[in-house]
Design a protein around this motif. Structure first.
Motif, PDB file in Angstrom:
ATOM      1  N   VAL A 130      36.771 -99.060  52.469  1.00  0.00           N
ATOM      2  CA  VAL A 130      36.148-100.172  51.749  1.00  0.00           C
ATOM      3  C   VAL A 130      36.981-101.441  51.908  1.00  0.00           C
ATOM      4  O   VAL A 130      36.449-102.546  52.027  1.00  0.00           O
ATOM      5  N   LEU A 134      36.103-105.457  53.183  1.00  0.00           N
ATOM      6  CA  LEU A 134      36.409-106.458  52.171  1.00  0.00           C
ATOM      7  C   LEU A 134      37.297-107.550  52.761  1.00  0.00           C
ATOM      8  O   LEU A 134      37.023-108.749  52.597  1.00  0.00           O
ATOM      9  N   THR A 137      35.338-109.674  55.172  1.00  0.00           N
ATOM     10  CA  THR A 137      34.435-110.600  54.479  1.00  0.00           C
ATOM     11  C   THR A 137      35.199-111.812  53.963  1.00  0.00           C
ATOM     12  O   THR A 137      34.719-112.956  54.051  1.00  0.00           O
ATOM     13  N   ALA A 157      29.256-110.512  48.141  1.00  0.00           N
ATOM     14  CA  ALA A 157      29.537-109.236  48.800  1.00  0.00           C
ATOM     15  C   ALA A 157      31.002-108.854  48.649  1.00  0.00           C
ATOM     16  O   ALA A 157      31.331-107.675  48.428  1.00  0.00           O
ATOM     17  N   LEU A 161      32.284-105.467  46.917  1.00  0.00           N
ATOM     18  CA  LEU A 161      33.150-104.534  47.637  1.00  0.00           C
ATOM     19  C   LEU A 161      34.430-104.257  46.856  1.00  0.00           C
ATOM     20  O   LEU A 161      34.975-103.146  46.900  1.00  0.00           O
ATOM     21  N   ASP A 162      34.906-105.257  46.133  1.00  0.00           N
ATOM     22  CA  ASP A 162      36.113-105.062  45.339  1.00  0.00           C
ATOM     23  C   ASP A 162      35.872-104.039  44.227  1.00  0.00           C
ATOM     24  O   ASP A 162      36.750-103.238  43.906  1.00  0.00           O
ATOM     25  N   LEU A 164      33.668-101.600  44.463  1.00  0.00           N
ATOM     26  CA  LEU A 164      33.570-100.319  45.156  1.00  0.00           C
ATOM     27  C   LEU A 164      34.937 -99.797  45.572  1.00  0.00           C
ATOM     28  O   LEU A 164      35.149 -98.584  45.656  1.00  0.00           O
ATOM     29  N   LEU A 165      35.879-100.694  45.828  1.00  0.00           N
ATOM     30  CA  LEU A 165      37.241-100.278  46.175  1.00  0.00           C
ATOM     31  C   LEU A 165      37.860 -99.480  45.034  1.00  0.00           C
ATOM     32  O   LEU A 165      38.514 -98.452  45.258  1.00  0.00           O
TER      33      LEU A 165
END
Length: 317
Positions: A130, A134, A137, A157, A161-162, A164-165
């Motif tokens: 992930v 990130l 991006t 995004a 993603l952060d 999801l990390l």
């Protein structure tokens, strides 16, 4: 994940030495990296971790460290990429004022990116998978996307993603964290859209869109926990803590957005952007409470007063 392209007049720390209209030394780096904005970062990973069944632990802490490094890399890279534009519009910034060399800012961005990826790798392969997109991006946004119509979406995004990390580092599967990632991404999309032209004056439509987004998110927060959505279980009512945090989120962002809608002047637009950034913290806390993690929610909420305190010394945008 960052809002480095926004601008408000910085407030100097008490006793700071001034050269060319700004702080020198460590104060200049604090201004470059927007240190008060760092308090908006840990809540991403905590909200993501709250959405998965596992208890946050050492790997969650590593994910937070990775997020902090990548966030600051984006701040440094942003000012390096914008140094010519800042020389005209924001000459007080550390690079155009000569307090920090462009090469030093770029070196810091590279070193912080490497550190962020290394910490993510220590948190496990799922987290590293992930962290790589990130970081990509963040760099893509700063080096070009922010000047395109896709800029706000790229920022959203990165914030998603952060989140999801944090989930990937804590448990591995990220699907349960998709809902909080989407909600935080929506908030970030609204803030970034408002910030697009804040130095020249904003647009009533962007302020109105941000205000509507804030209202929609406030209504969604108490409805269902992210973990319940992922597991397909019946919704449970949000507790008092979640409702209070959702109200705090709305109270932080709504009025400045309304003012920017009615009068999109540079000062009011900049104030709305700053409020939107600060509102990220109660939103993250509300998402953690929504997922049934009151300790993470309270820890995240406690960062709000600290962010406000340091923002009086260094601008968050």
């Amino acid at each position: 994940m960052s809002h480095g392209d926004t601008a408000t007049d910085p407030v100097d720390a008490p006793g700071a030495r001034r050269v060319g209209g700004g702080r020198t030394g460590l104060g200049a780096w604090a201004e470059l990296l927007r240190l008060p904005a760092l308090f908006t970062v840990p809540g991403d990973a905590l909200a993501g971790a709250a959405a998965v069944p596992a208890t946050p632990g050492r790997r969650t802490a590593l994910a937070i460290g990775s997020s902090l490094c990548l966030y600051e890399a984006g701040m440094a890279l942003n000012d390096w990429a914008d140094r010519d534009e800042d020389a005209l519009e924001r000459p007080h910034r550390p690079l155009p004022s000569g307090r920090i060399a462009p090469a030093a800012a770029l070196t810091a961005a590279c070193a912080l990116t490497a550190a962020g990826l290394a910490l993510a790798r220590c948190a496990g392969r799922p987290a590293f998978r992930v962290a790589v997109p990130l970081a990509a991006t963040v760099w893509a946004y700063d080096l070009g996307l922010k000047r395109t119509p896709g800029g706000p979406a790229a920022m959203a995004a990165a914030r998603g993603l952060d989140v999801l990390l944090g989930a990937a580092a804590t448990e591995g599967p990220i699907r349960p964290a998709l809902a909080p990632a989407a909600l935080l991404g929506s908030h970030t999309l609204a803030v970034t859209t408002v910030s697009r032209h804040e130095t020249r004056g904003g647009s009533p439509l962007s302020g109105l869109a941000a205000l509507v987004t804030t209202g929609a998110l406030t209504r969604l927060l108490p409805r269902r926990e992210a973990g319940a959505i992922a597991a397909g279980t019946p919704a449970r009512p949000t507790g008092t803590l979640g409702a209070v945090l959702a109200a705090a989120y709305a109270a932080t962002a709504a009025r400045p957005y309304l003012h920017a809608t009615l009068n999109p002047s540079p000062p009011l637009t900049q104030r709305a952007v700053g409020a939107g950034i600060r509102a990220t913290i109660p939103l993250q806390a509300a998402l953690a409470a929504r997922s049934g993690a009151p300790v993470s929610a309270l820890l995240t909420a406690a960062l709000g007063p600290l962010a406000a305190k340091f923002a009086r010394k260094v601008s968050v945008t």
